[in-house]
Design an enzyme around this catalytic site. Structure first.
Site, short mmCIF file in Angstrom:
data_model
loop_
_atom_site.label_atom_id
_atom_site.label_comp_id
_atom_site.label_asym_id
_atom_site.label_seq_id
_atom_site.Cartn_x
_atom_site.Cartn_y
_atom_site.Cartn_z
N MET A 254 7.70 17.48 -2.83
CA MET A 254 7.12 16.15 -2.69
C MET A 254 7.38 15.56 -1.30
O MET A 254 6.52 14.87 -0.73
CB MET A 254 7.67 15.21 -3.76
CG MET A 254 6.93 13.89 -3.87
SD MET A 254 5.18 14.08 -4.31
CE MET A 254 5.32 14.59 -6.03
N ARG A 255 8.54 15.82 -0.75
CA ARG A 255 8.81 15.36 0.62
C ARG A 255 7.84 16.01 1.60
O ARG A 255 7.40 15.38 2.56
CB ARG A 255 10.27 15.64 1.00
CG ARG A 255 11.28 14.76 0.27
CD ARG A 255 12.65 14.83 0.93
NE ARG A 255 13.22 16.17 0.90
CZ ARG A 255 13.97 16.63 -0.10
NH1 ARG A 255 14.23 15.85 -1.14
NH2 ARG A 255 14.46 17.85 -0.05
#
Length: 658
Positions: free
Chosen positions: A334-335
């Site tokens: 997700m980062r």
């Protein structure tokens, strides 16, 4: 690969060397070194023979070859159940919790062994200050306090990490060799390209056949049981590096997908092969960022100085719901996604603000301590990624004075780092709440009788890293010993004609010798394809159709189907692969294994109708995470005779409570 019949009319037939053993270890990385060490303790007193075969040299073989600056899995004061929660959270909620828990309760013992063998582990002094590995300090087993760069990571002086671990493995093999009376049980520079089933039991492996990459010799190994642990898959995708830098990658370029290809061809069930790892790394050098984030407390921002994980949280939450709610609990994938939002919006480059981190740390330091801190910053790369230090130096980058660019890499297939692609294996069988069918008698055995795996080979259980791969190899080594003792009367018989297999293996050399004079340039010939060209085609197909860097890791049903059409044509052309020498013969088979791994990957992404790992890949036609329908294991099985893949779902079962 299917090839035209080779009768060695144009090339020399190799000498054939036969080796009979009990336990065969295929690979020379951390997993096989762990297996050699552990199996020798249990198998040697029983008179069982152990043999290791590696296409490289064990001292510098595998993902730890260049060294490491940290051991990323050391539980210490942490409960193995918390380790399960950590792995589960980062891998989007789907893991084999029994395998991860099993690893968590054993991994520390391997780390203690590393220190006993001479690996310098950083410690905290009584006043809390850092003592790097050069200073005397109590060992971990004596109460020494490691310098943690994160909850699960400890700092080391690791430029000789693999050499130290390999020495212990080779001593274990030497002990076994002397006690069992065999002349040789370590075969280096031998590439295994085929696993052979038993003549009397097609569901069981009986041997492995390969070739020396230094001498004109073929090797035929027969064994009661085997460990297949040859690492993950690199260069399946077109890398960001180009021209003379194309060999530069984050994961070692010799990881050719052999683990996944040989397992699939042998009939093993594969699991979560849609998963891949796309690490964000220092641009061009692929230098690691873990120590900078965790140890040096460095921050990454877009070019405007904004924290992209904060500014893009709402957008990510809109698409991916609960997986993008808490900025402090974002997955690695997700980062990546949030970084890419800003890069697509023209807010790049993404910058690691090394200068600010160094300045903040220096506020409470003496000049001598600051100098030592700067040395540690450079050593982070000199321990494990010298090329990044060269990139910094070549671009006049001083980390204490200026930021450095980050970039998400091309995808890699692996099961031991922040990825979980691999093979479905039997678990330990002694953990409450685990389905009985997840353990069929021998820990880390695949669904093919007698064939075990570890490290990158074991699917649905990432975040093992180096120490976990070694520990998992030890688990497999002990299980393989038990398997041999339980099958003491078994005599392996190869289910294929040896001459026929060897003819297939060396067919690329025969093809080259037969047709090389057809054209004035042996690299341009209508009768064959050289491995380098084959790899370029594979990488282009995977990059453009199966969510590579050129599409920002995005694909769809129609793109995948077209990509699989191209892969099928490439597989046909594999029959015309040509090799001018033994090194190129190895490249030919490596690239065929990459093709098999890449096809499995593409078929899994097509089968799973959601974007389970946003930031690693996106299905544009299913731009969400669907827990209701797809919080499950995806399983594939390849039929070598029909060349067909069968894919299915298997229920995920949570064992450790939230």
């Amino acid at each position: 690969m299917g090839v035209e019949k080779n009768e060695f009319k144009f090339s020399q037939k190799p000498e054939v060397v036969y080796v009979d053993t009990d336990i065969l270890l295929i690979g020379g990385g951390m997993a096989c070194c762990g297996a050699a060490y552990e199996a020798a303790k249990w198998a040697t007193p029983k008179g069982l023979r152990i043999t290791m075969v590696d296409k490289a040299a064990v001292d510098r073989s595998g993902a730890v070859a260049m060294g490491l600056s940290a051991i990323n899995t050391y539980c210490g004061e942490n409960d193995p159940a918390d380790y399960v929660k950590y792995v589960r959270a980062d891998l989007m909620g789907i893991i084999r919790e029994d395998l991860v828990y099993d690893l968590g309760r054993h991994v520390d013992n391997s780390v203690h062994l590393f220190e006993e063998w001479g690996l310098p582990i950083w410690k905290r002094d009584e006043d809390g200050s850092t003592m790097d590995g050069a200073k005397p300090a109590p060992k971990l087993t004596e109460g020494g306090k490691p310098v943690r760069s994160g909850r699960w990571q400890i700092m080391i002086n690791g430029e000789s990490y693999k050499v130290i671990v390999a020495e212990a493995a080779k001593k274990a093999l030497e002990y076994n060799r002397k006690e069992t009376g065999v002349e040789q049980n370590l075969y280096e520079r031998v590439f295994i390209s085929e696993l052979i089933h038993d003549k009397n039991n097609p569901s069981k492996v009986a041997g492995a056949i390969g070739f020396s990459v230094r001498e004109h010799k073929a090797y035929v190994f027969t064994a009661k049981t085997m460990l297949l642990a040859c690492g993950g898959a690199v260069n399946v995708y077109r890398p960001r590096s180009t021209a003379e830098g194309q060999g530069r990658a984050w994961y070692p370029v010799w990881n050719a997908g052999t683990t996944y290809a040989l397992a699939a061809q042998a009939g093993c069930e594969l699991v979560l092969m849609e998963n891949r790892f796309v690490p964000a790394r220092f641009k061009d050098g692929y230098g690691p960022v873990g120590a900078w984030f965790l140890f040096f407390k460095c921050k990454a921002t877009n070019s405007l100085g904004e924290d992209y994980c904060a500014t893009n949280l709402a957008a990510a939450n809109k698409d991916f719901g609960k997986y993008a709610e808490d900025p402090h609990k974002l997955t690695t994938a997700m980062r990546n996604h949030m970084m890419m939002i800003d890069m697509k919006a023209g807010k790049g480059p993404i910058l690691m603000r090394t200068h600010e981190a160094m300045a903040a740390l220096a506020e409470t330091m003496t000049p001598k301590q600051i100098k030592h801190l700067e040395a540690e910053a450079w050593e982070d790369f000199l321990d494990m990624c010298i090329g990044q230090a060269v990139v910094w130096a070549g671009n006049n980058i001083e980390p204490e004075k200026t930021p450095s660019e980050l970039m998400p890499t091309e995808p890699y297939l692996l099961g031991s780092h922040a990825g979980c692609a691999g093979i479905w294996v039997s678990g330990p069988g002694d953990i409450a709440g685990v389905p009985a069918e997840w353990s069929w008698g021998y820990n880390r055995m695949t669904t093919v009788d007698g064939l075990f795996t570890a490290g990158d080979g074991v699917g649905a259980s990432g975040h093992k890293f180096s120490s976990g791969s070694h520990a998992e190899g030890r688990i497999a080594g002990k299980s393989m010993t038990a398997y041999c003792l339980d099958h003491a009367d078994y005599k392996p018989e190869l289910g294929r004609d040896v001459d026929e297999v060897i003819a297939e293996i060396y067919a690329p050399m025969e093809t080259f010798a037969k047709y090389k004079d057809y054209s004035t340039d042996p690299s341009v010939n209508p009768n064959y394809i050289r491995p380098k060209m084959f790899q370029a085609r594979l990488q282009k197909i995977m990059d453009e159709y199966v969510a590579g860097v050129s599409t920002w890791y995005t694909t769809s049903k129609t793109m995948l189907e077209k990509g699989l059409e191209h892969l099928s044509l490439l597989k046909e052309d594999a029959e015309k692969m040509a090799a001018a020498d033994l090194h190129e013969l190895m490249r030919a088979w490596e690239n065929y294994h990459r093709l098999m791994a890449g096809e499995a990957h593409a078929r899994h992404i097509l089968f799973r109708e959601d974007s389970r790992y946003p930031g690693y890949y996106f299905r544009a036609d299913h731009f969400y995470v669907d827990d209701e329908n797809w919080k499950c294991f995806t399983i594939s099985k390849y039929d070598r005779d029909s060349k067909e893949w069968t894919l299915s779902k298997r229920d995920y079962v949570q064992v450790v409570p939230d």
